[in-house]
Design a protein around this motif. Structure first.
Motif, PDB file in Angstrom:
ATOM      1  N   ASP A 204       0.841  -1.189   0.000  1.00 25.16           N
ATOM      2  CA  ASP A 204       0.000   0.000   0.000  1.00 25.16           C
ATOM      3  C   ASP A 204       0.881   1.246   0.000  1.00 25.16           C
ATOM      4  OD1 ASP A 204       1.049  -0.126   2.536  1.00 25.16           O
ATOM      5  OD2 ASP A 204      -0.845  -0.496   3.537  1.00 25.16           O
ATOM      6  N   ASN A 205       0.224   2.394  -0.151  1.00 27.53           N
ATOM      7  CA  ASN A 205       0.880   3.708  -0.122  1.00 27.53           C
ATOM      8  C   ASN A 205       2.015   3.828  -1.146  1.00 27.53           C
ATOM      9  OD1 ASN A 205      -0.744   4.518   2.068  1.00 27.53           O
ATOM     10  ND2 ASN A 205       0.678   3.590   3.535  1.00 27.53           N
ATOM     11  N   LEU A 206       1.810   3.233  -2.300  1.00 25.27           N
ATOM     12  CA  LEU A 206       2.845   3.276  -3.324  1.00 25.27           C
ATOM     13  C   LEU A 206       2.751   4.514  -4.206  1.00 25.27           C
ATOM     14  CD1 LEU A 206       2.936  -0.466  -4.399  1.00 25.27           C
ATOM     15  CD2 LEU A 206       4.632   0.767  -3.084  1.00 25.27           C
ATOM     16  N   GLY A 207       1.534   4.953  -4.466  1.00 27.47           N
ATOM     17  CA  GLY A 207       1.358   6.124  -5.311  1.00 27.47           C
ATOM     18  C   GLY A 207       1.642   5.827  -6.768  1.00 27.47           C
ATOM     19  N   LYS A 208       1.718   6.866  -7.558  1.00 29.60           N
ATOM     20  CA  LYS A 208       1.936   6.740  -8.992  1.00 29.60           C
ATOM     21  C   LYS A 208       3.386   6.386  -9.282  1.00 29.60           C
ATOM     22  CE  LYS A 208       1.479   9.369 -13.278  1.00 29.60           C
ATOM     23  NZ  LYS A 208       1.169  10.692 -13.883  1.00 29.60           N
ATOM     24  N   VAL A 209       3.584   5.604 -10.357  1.00 27.16           N
ATOM     25  CA  VAL A 209       4.944   5.274 -10.787  1.00 27.16           C
ATOM     26  C   VAL A 209       5.638   6.550 -11.243  1.00 27.16           C
ATOM     27  CG1 VAL A 209       6.338   3.963 -12.425  1.00 27.16           C
ATOM     28  CG2 VAL A 209       4.248   2.954 -11.469  1.00 27.16           C
ATOM     29  N   ARG A 210       6.885   6.727 -10.844  1.00 32.84           N
ATOM     30  CA  ARG A 210       7.615   7.956 -11.171  1.00 32.84           C
ATOM     31  C   ARG A 210       7.823   8.102 -12.674  1.00 32.84           C
ATOM     32  NH1 ARG A 210      10.463   5.121  -7.504  1.00 32.84           N
ATOM     33  NH2 ARG A 210      10.519   5.832  -5.344  1.00 32.84           N
ATOM     34  N   ASP A 211       7.725   9.337 -13.143  1.00 33.70           N
ATOM     35  CA  ASP A 211       8.107   9.626 -14.515  1.00 33.70           C
ATOM     36  C   ASP A 211       9.618   9.552 -14.631  1.00 33.70           C
ATOM     37  OD1 ASP A 211       5.498  10.042 -15.271  1.00 33.70           O
ATOM     38  OD2 ASP A 211       5.564  12.212 -14.933  1.00 33.70           O
ATOM     39  N   SER A 212      10.088   9.136 -15.781  1.00 30.76           N
ATOM     40  CA  SER A 212      11.531   9.065 -15.997  1.00 30.76           C
ATOM     41  C   SER A 212      11.825   9.363 -17.455  1.00 30.76           C
ATOM     42  CB  SER A 212      12.080   7.683 -15.606  1.00 30.76           C
ATOM     43  OG  SER A 212      11.463   6.676 -16.376  1.00 30.76           O
ATOM     44  N   HIS A 213      13.067   9.687 -17.741  1.00 30.74           N
ATOM     45  CA  HIS A 213      13.449  10.023 -19.102  1.00 30.74           C
ATOM     46  C   HIS A 213      14.684   9.236 -19.501  1.00 30.74           C
ATOM     47  CE1 HIS A 213      16.160  12.529 -16.710  1.00 30.74           C
ATOM     48  NE2 HIS A 213      16.954  12.577 -17.772  1.00 30.74           N
ATOM     49  N   SER A 214      14.919   9.171 -20.817  1.00 34.69           N
ATOM     50  CA  SER A 214      16.059   8.442 -21.355  1.00 34.69           C
ATOM     51  C   SER A 214      17.111   9.426 -21.844  1.00 34.69           C
ATOM     52  CB  SER A 214      15.609   7.527 -22.501  1.00 34.69           C
ATOM     53  OG  SER A 214      16.705   6.920 -23.126  1.00 34.69           O
ATOM     54  N   ASP A 215      18.342   9.249 -21.381  1.00 42.03           N
ATOM     55  CA  ASP A 215      19.424  10.147 -21.768  1.00 42.03           C
ATOM     56  C   ASP A 215      19.879   9.939 -23.209  1.00 42.03           C
ATOM     57  OD1 ASP A 215      19.440  11.234 -19.210  1.00 42.03           O
ATOM     58  OD2 ASP A 215      20.888   9.755 -18.472  1.00 42.03           O
ATOM     59  N   VAL A 216      19.604   8.781 -23.780  1.00 37.06           N
ATOM     60  CA  VAL A 216      20.142   8.473 -25.105  1.00 37.06           C
ATOM     61  C   VAL A 216      19.320   9.070 -26.241  1.00 37.06           C
ATOM     62  CG1 VAL A 216      21.097   6.317 -24.243  1.00 37.06           C
ATOM     63  CG2 VAL A 216      18.869   6.295 -25.336  1.00 37.06           C
ATOM     64  N   LEU A 217      18.204   9.717 -25.922  1.00 39.95           N
ATOM     65  CA  LEU A 217      17.334  10.245 -26.971  1.00 39.95           C
ATOM     66  C   LEU A 217      17.688  11.666 -27.397  1.00 39.95           C
ATOM     67  CD1 LEU A 217      13.831   8.899 -25.873  1.00 39.95           C
ATOM     68  CD2 LEU A 217      15.197   8.176 -27.834  1.00 39.95           C
ATOM     69  N   GLU A 218      18.681  12.263 -26.806  1.00 42.05           N
ATOM     70  CA  GLU A 218      19.048  13.624 -27.162  1.00 42.05           C
ATOM     71  C   GLU A 218      19.409  13.711 -28.651  1.00 42.05           C
ATOM     72  OE1 GLU A 218      22.494  16.981 -26.189  1.00 42.05           O
ATOM     73  OE2 GLU A 218      22.454  15.063 -25.120  1.00 42.05           O
ATOM     74  N   GLY A 219      18.694  14.565 -29.371  1.00 43.04           N
ATOM     75  CA  GLY A 219      18.972  14.762 -30.789  1.00 43.04           C
ATOM     76  C   GLY A 219      18.522  13.626 -31.670  1.00 43.04           C
ATOM     77  N   ALA A 220      17.729  12.688 -31.152  1.00 43.16           N
ATOM     78  CA  ALA A 220      17.330  11.522 -31.946  1.00 43.16           C
ATOM     79  C   ALA A 220      15.849  11.213 -31.788  1.00 43.16           C
ATOM     80  CB  ALA A 220      18.160  10.307 -31.543  1.00 43.16           C
ATOM     81  N   THR A 221      15.028  12.258 -31.645  1.00 41.76           N
ATOM     82  CA  THR A 221      13.592  12.046 -31.470  1.00 41.76           C
ATOM     83  C   THR A 221      12.810  12.162 -32.766  1.00 41.76           C
ATOM     84  OG1 THR A 221      13.261  14.388 -30.953  1.00 41.76           O
ATOM     85  CG2 THR A 221      13.678  12.895 -29.100  1.00 41.76           C
ATOM     86  N   VAL A 222      13.451  12.634 -33.826  1.00 47.50           N
ATOM     87  CA  VAL A 222      12.778  12.825 -35.104  1.00 47.50           C
ATOM     88  C   VAL A 222      13.788  12.570 -36.208  1.00 47.50           C
ATOM     89  CG1 VAL A 222      13.256  15.308 -35.115  1.00 47.50           C
ATOM     90  CG2 VAL A 222      11.367  14.420 -36.489  1.00 47.50           C
ATOM     91  N   ALA A 223      13.331  11.992 -37.326  1.00 45.62           N
ATOM     92  CA  ALA A 223      14.245  11.653 -38.415  1.00 45.62           C
ATOM     93  C   ALA A 223      14.637  12.866 -39.235  1.00 45.62           C
ATOM     94  CB  ALA A 223      13.623  10.591 -39.321  1.00 45.62           C
ATOM     95  N   SER A 224      13.758  13.863 -39.309  1.00 52.03           N
ATOM     96  CA  SER A 224      14.077  15.091 -40.039  1.00 52.03           C
ATOM     97  C   SER A 224      13.697  16.262 -39.157  1.00 52.03           C
ATOM     98  CB  SER A 224      13.332  15.153 -41.360  1.00 52.03           C
ATOM     99  OG  SER A 224      12.085  14.544 -41.282  1.00 52.03           O
ATOM    100  N   PRO A 225      14.668  17.065 -38.749  1.00 60.03           N
ATOM    101  CA  PRO A 225      14.474  18.050 -37.680  1.00 60.03           C
ATOM    102  C   PRO A 225      13.330  19.016 -37.889  1.00 60.03           C
ATOM    103  CG  PRO A 225      16.779  17.839 -38.227  1.00 60.03           C
ATOM    104  CD  PRO A 225      16.032  17.049 -39.245  1.00 60.03           C
ATOM    105  N   SER A 226      13.004  19.366 -39.109  1.00 59.03           N
ATOM    106  CA  SER A 226      11.914  20.335 -39.299  1.00 59.03           C
ATOM    107  C   SER A 226      10.849  19.799 -40.224  1.00 59.03           C
ATOM    108  CB  SER A 226      12.471  21.652 -39.847  1.00 59.03           C
ATOM    109  OG  SER A 226      13.214  21.418 -41.013  1.00 59.03           O
ATOM    110  N   GLY A 227      10.714  18.488 -40.239  1.00 56.44           N
ATOM    111  CA  GLY A 227       9.637  17.890 -41.008  1.00 56.44           C
ATOM    112  C   GLY A 227      10.057  17.527 -42.410  1.00 56.44           C
ATOM    113  N   LEU A 228       9.152  16.904 -43.143  1.00 58.64           N
ATOM    114  CA  LEU A 228       9.400  16.512 -44.518  1.00 58.64           C
ATOM    115  C   LEU A 228       8.382  17.210 -45.423  1.00 58.64           C
ATOM    116  CD1 LEU A 228       9.986  12.692 -44.050  1.00 58.64           C
ATOM    117  CD2 LEU A 228      11.704  14.436 -44.495  1.00 58.64           C
TER     118      LEU A 228
END
Length: 898
Positions: A204-228
């Motif tokens: 009990d008393n666990l609450g919501k699972v913590r949000d977390s982020h991935s360090d390896v995604l910097e600069g790699a979230t989109v294949a073309s930076p300003s769209g196609l």
């Protein structure tokens, strides 16, 4: 040191260092001084482009990462790529440390882990040790200052007391962490598993699972930076670009499919020229090809020629960081498929519990796969990708029958160029109290699949084979040039329902430190361990040894590790437990199980779990339980001295039967007896299993209404008395043609005979409920998952009902409408049943509130709602025929809504 003891520590070591954010100039200079002082030789990088002048003269490359241009070439030449810790460890030990234990390769995700075990069952300890060593970690039998993790089930042992008294900086944690890491093929955060009071064991008393982020995604979230298509300029220049040299002396080709404007093209050309590179229009002259899609003559030619192939996002990333990265290490740094991924075109996918860069990354990945991303989820969605199962979307997905998977399924579908099978366990595994967003972006490409689909090489015509000439010095093999394997890893069964399990072999408990060769100037012989290679294996008796090799095969081995082929085949064969083999027993794949309530009577027992929380199903509504739940009291497991070398696995006879034991308490709180009996049975050709769908022999003292017993009956197994097991263990032989379990009292009480049920089960062929969709509330005794398994193994579909509005209630299919129906399933009611829809419910205040809504929805859709007790479903599954009795209605009537 050499054999006479007069040599220096780093004699024969010729090395260089790769600069990075984690290795500053001062640290690098200190490492160089340490190696030079002990007989090593340092080679500087080229000043203009910070690359290695001559790989052939090196024996080691010291780097904190593998993102440098000559990484693959270094592997091919047999050069050891190690972290700075290799030098530190070698100096501390007074002898060269094993390079593989200090590899920066991210696929070796336990490379910084040194474990010791405290009072674990012997089989579990062997499995964990083998898996950790195979993934770059180390094992220490005694507790030392180098240990980073103490693996135990509780704190009541000598090693934990010593660690506390001496204030050792190591984590004391549950073995569940290793199980979850092995199943995912990723290293997740240890926090939910660390003592004292591990989160995954709290109720009990666990609450919501913590949000977390991935360090390896910097600069790699989109294949073309300003769209196609590309039309806007890259980010504005910054101070970091004044010394841009990441592309020094390179020739870069910008593909026409980028559709760059003149302004953007000139901007990029200026940046590239400023960095010492030039643009070219010739694929033959180019070193790097930058394109948008995986098609076109230039893409194919560049790929076949082994050029560096990347997209505009990668180019921007390298310019902004002024640091080379491997475009194949991140999925969105490589050109995208123009037509998406085969098998994904008709999918509608939503996302839950991912935030920040991970969410943007997954949204784009869905689109590049050719599927449709939907911000909100509706009943026509096909998939929900979630980081954990605590959200409204997850509840709705269960209710609507939408596939719930983690992001690894999406990543591997994109990396392997085909929609992956949802039955692979790691795609539906959600560790308790873990947000999987923290490991997003760690999947790399399967380049063999990419090559076969987008740039297959033309077949070469067979040529006349020339007789071999006298071998040259380069091709002669020295009898002293040997390679020692240090781990044996069982093959992967990625399409099976069980998680793989590592098996200990001669060299897998503690890595032996290879001695450095005698003082040799230049490049010494390579006689050290290479990166482990895995193979697929289905046969239990085969224990494929880790293969080591020379140059070209090292690249293949590295590729396999990057692909995580078969989920790092770490847990398999020995026990075949559905939820993993660590921590002494089977654990359910349902991550939410750790927070589910446990009956008070069971809480008063000794510590028994990490085993599956199953409960006893009865008409009175008590919890579903199997009396044979494994004991997990670590105090009962006395510490065992482990040799540095584990014994080789004995040859085992082929499996004749898979047996499930239920309702038998002989192994409760006695782990050693369980392990010994399990081995005796295995020697007789009997493998114990926890999966009802695999059962051929079901052993119980009487007819039970446990989850395992009821679910297993659908497969028409041989049901025998517990005396059958007694005879097998005492006399070391199996009774041929044993009688069926006899339990007249239980048969009369429930109104069926076991022998008749088994005959009907053979006729039904797991299709008793074929075409049925049965709704189940979340508050039923034993939980939704229990009845879902029973319904599914009998051919039906189970859906969670929470009272959500807008629900479409499926109609029961007629036999002639169901092409897979046997036509002989045992049910009564005929055409009348086609207009009824069933809700299995408990008689609690929460469930009663759901009844009016369910009846209203059914009436609106022209159906009759029949709300029933769990007894109706249990009777149908145990008797293997569907029939009706008013006593099963929750309100005492016929169960039909008024």
């Amino acid at each position: 040191m050499d054999e006479e003891g007069g040599g220096q520590l780093f004699d024969g070591v010729v090395f260089t260092t790769i600069p990075s954010d984690d290795l500053d100039v001062g640290q690098a200079d200190a490492l160089v001084d340490a190696v030079d002082a002990q007989g090593g030789r340092y080679v500087q990088l080229r000043q203009n482009d910070q690359q290695i002048e001559d790989l052939q003269e090196l024996t080691h490359i010291v780097s904190t990462h593998i993102d440098f241009p000559q990484y693959n070439a270094a592997l091919e030449n047999g050069i050891h790529i190690v972290k700075p810790s290799w030098i530190i460890s070698s100096v501390n030990k007074g002898k060269p440390a094993q390079p593989r234990q200090h590899s920066p390769d991210p696929s070796q995700y336990f490379h910084e882990v040194v474990i010791t075990c405290a009072d674990l069952p012997e089989g579990d300890q062997d499995a964990i040790v083998a898996g950790v060593i195979a993934l770059g970690g180390q094992y220490s039998s005694p507790l030392s200052k180098l240990v980073t993790h103490i693996v135990t089930l509780d704190l009541d042992n000598e090693k934990c007391r010593i660690a506390k008294e001496k204030g050792l900086k190591c984590k004391i944690m549950l073995p569940h962490w290793f199980d979850d890491c092995f199943r995912l093929g990723r290293k997740i955060n240890e926090r939910p598993y660390v003592f004292p009071n591990p989160e995954i064991l709290r109720r009990d008393n666990l609450g919501k699972v913590r949000d977390s982020h991935s360090d390896v995604l910097e600069g790699a979230t989109v294949a073309s930076p300003s769209g196609l298509p590309q039309s806007s300029p890259p980010p504005s220049p910054s101070e970091t670009r004044k010394n841009l040299n990441a592309f020094m002396s390179k020739k870069i080709l910008l593909s026409k499919d980028l559709r760059l404007t003149n302004h953007l093209h000139k901007t990029l050309e200026g940046l590239i020229n400023h960095g010492g590179a030039t643009l070219t229009d010739s694929v033959e002259d180019a070193d790097i090809y930058i394109g948008c899609y995986r098609d076109g003559a230039d893409y194919v030619k560049a790929s076949r020629a082994g050029k560096e192939v990347a997209n505009l996002s990668w180019l921007y990333h390298v310019i902004n960081r002024n640091k080379y990265t491997n475009p194949l290490s991140k999925l969105l740094h490589y050109p995208i498929p123009r037509k998406g991924v085969p098998g994904c075109e008709n999918m509608r996918i939503s996302i839950s519990n991912y935030t920040g860069d991970a969410r943007v990354y997954l949204e784009n990945l869905i689109r590049y796969c050719g599927a449709e991303f939907t911000k909100t989820m509706k009943q026509d969605n096909t998939h929900l990708i979630t980081a954990h199962t605590q959200s409204e979307k997850c509840e709705a997905a269960q209710e609507w029958g939408i596939n719930v998977v983690n992001h690894i399924w999406l990543e591997e579908s994109y990396a392997k160029c085909a929609a992956q099978n949802l039955t692979i366990p790691r795609y539906t595994h959600f560790p308790a109290r873990t947000n999987l967003g923290e490991v997003a972006g760690q999947t790399s490409f399967d380049m063999k699949r990419v090559e076969s689909m987008f740039f297959p090489r033309p077949r070469e015509s067979p040529q006349k084979v020339q007789p071999p000439s006298e071998p040259t010095l380069k091709t002669k093999l020295s009898p002293r040039k040997t390679v020692h394997s240090t781990a044996t890893v069982m093959g992967s069964t990625i399409n099976q329902g069980d998680s793989p399990m590592p098996t200990a072999d001669d060299d897998n408990t503690e890595a032996e430190e290879p001695s450095m060769a005698k003082k040799v100037r230049g490049r010494p012989r390579k006689s050290v361990t290479t990166t482990p290679r895995f193979r697929d294996a289905d046969k239990e008796n085969e224990s494929p040894l880790l293969q080591s090799s020379g140059r070209a095969s090292k690249v293949k081995a590295n590729d396999k590790l990057h692909e995580q082929k078969g989920d790092i085949a770490l847990f398999q064969k020995e026990m075949k437990r559905k939820g993993g083999v660590t921590h002494g027993g089977r654990r359910s794949s349902n991550a939410a199980e750790f927070s589910s309530p446990v009956p008070e009577a069971k809480q008063q027992r000794k510590k028994r779990t990490s085993d599956e929380a199953t409960y006893d199903v009865t008409a009175e509504g008590s919890d579903l339980s199997d009396g044979e739940t494994q004991a997990r009291n670590a105090a009962d497991a006395k510490p065992t001295k482990k040799a540095k070398t584990a014994p080789a696995p004995a040859h085992l006879p082929p499996v004749r039967y898979k047996m499930m034991v239920t309702g038998d308490d002989r192994w409760v709180d006695n782990v050693r007896k369980e392990a010994a009996d399990r081995q005796k049975l295995r020697d007789l050709g009997v493998m114990l299993t926890q999966d009802p769908k695999d059962v051929q022999i079901l052993c119980a003292p009487k007819i039970l209404r446990t989850r395992k017993f009821v679910a297993a009956l659908a497969g028409a197994p041989m049901v025998v008395d517990s005396k059958y097991l007694d005879t097998a263990l005492k006399q070391s032989k199996l009774v041929e043609n044993p009688p069926t379990l006899h339990d007249r009292d239980t048969e009369e009480r429930f109104g069926f005979t076991l022998s008749d049920s088994l005959e009907r089960a053979k006729i039904n062929q797991r299709r008793l409920l074929r075409g049925w969709t049965i709704f189940v509330t979340n508050n039923v005794a034993g939980g939704f998952e229990t009845y879902k398994e029973i319904i599914t193994l009998n051919g039906g579909v189970a859906m969670l009902y929470t009272g959500r509005i807008g629900l479409t209630l499926p109609r029961l299919l007629r036999a002639r409408e169901d092409p897979e129906a046997s036509g002989e399933s045992q049910h009564q009611g005929g055409e009348e049943e086609l207009e009824k829809v069933y809700l299995v419910s408990n008689i609690t205040e929460a469930d009663v509130k759901l009844w009016p809504q369910f009846r209203a929805v059914a009436r609106k859709q022209g159906l009759e709602a029949r709300i029933v007790k769990t007894d109706w479903l249990l009777n149908a599954a145990m008797s293997q025929e569907v029939k009706w009795d008013a006593k099963w209605a929750v309100d005492g009537e016929d169960g039909v809504g008024s």
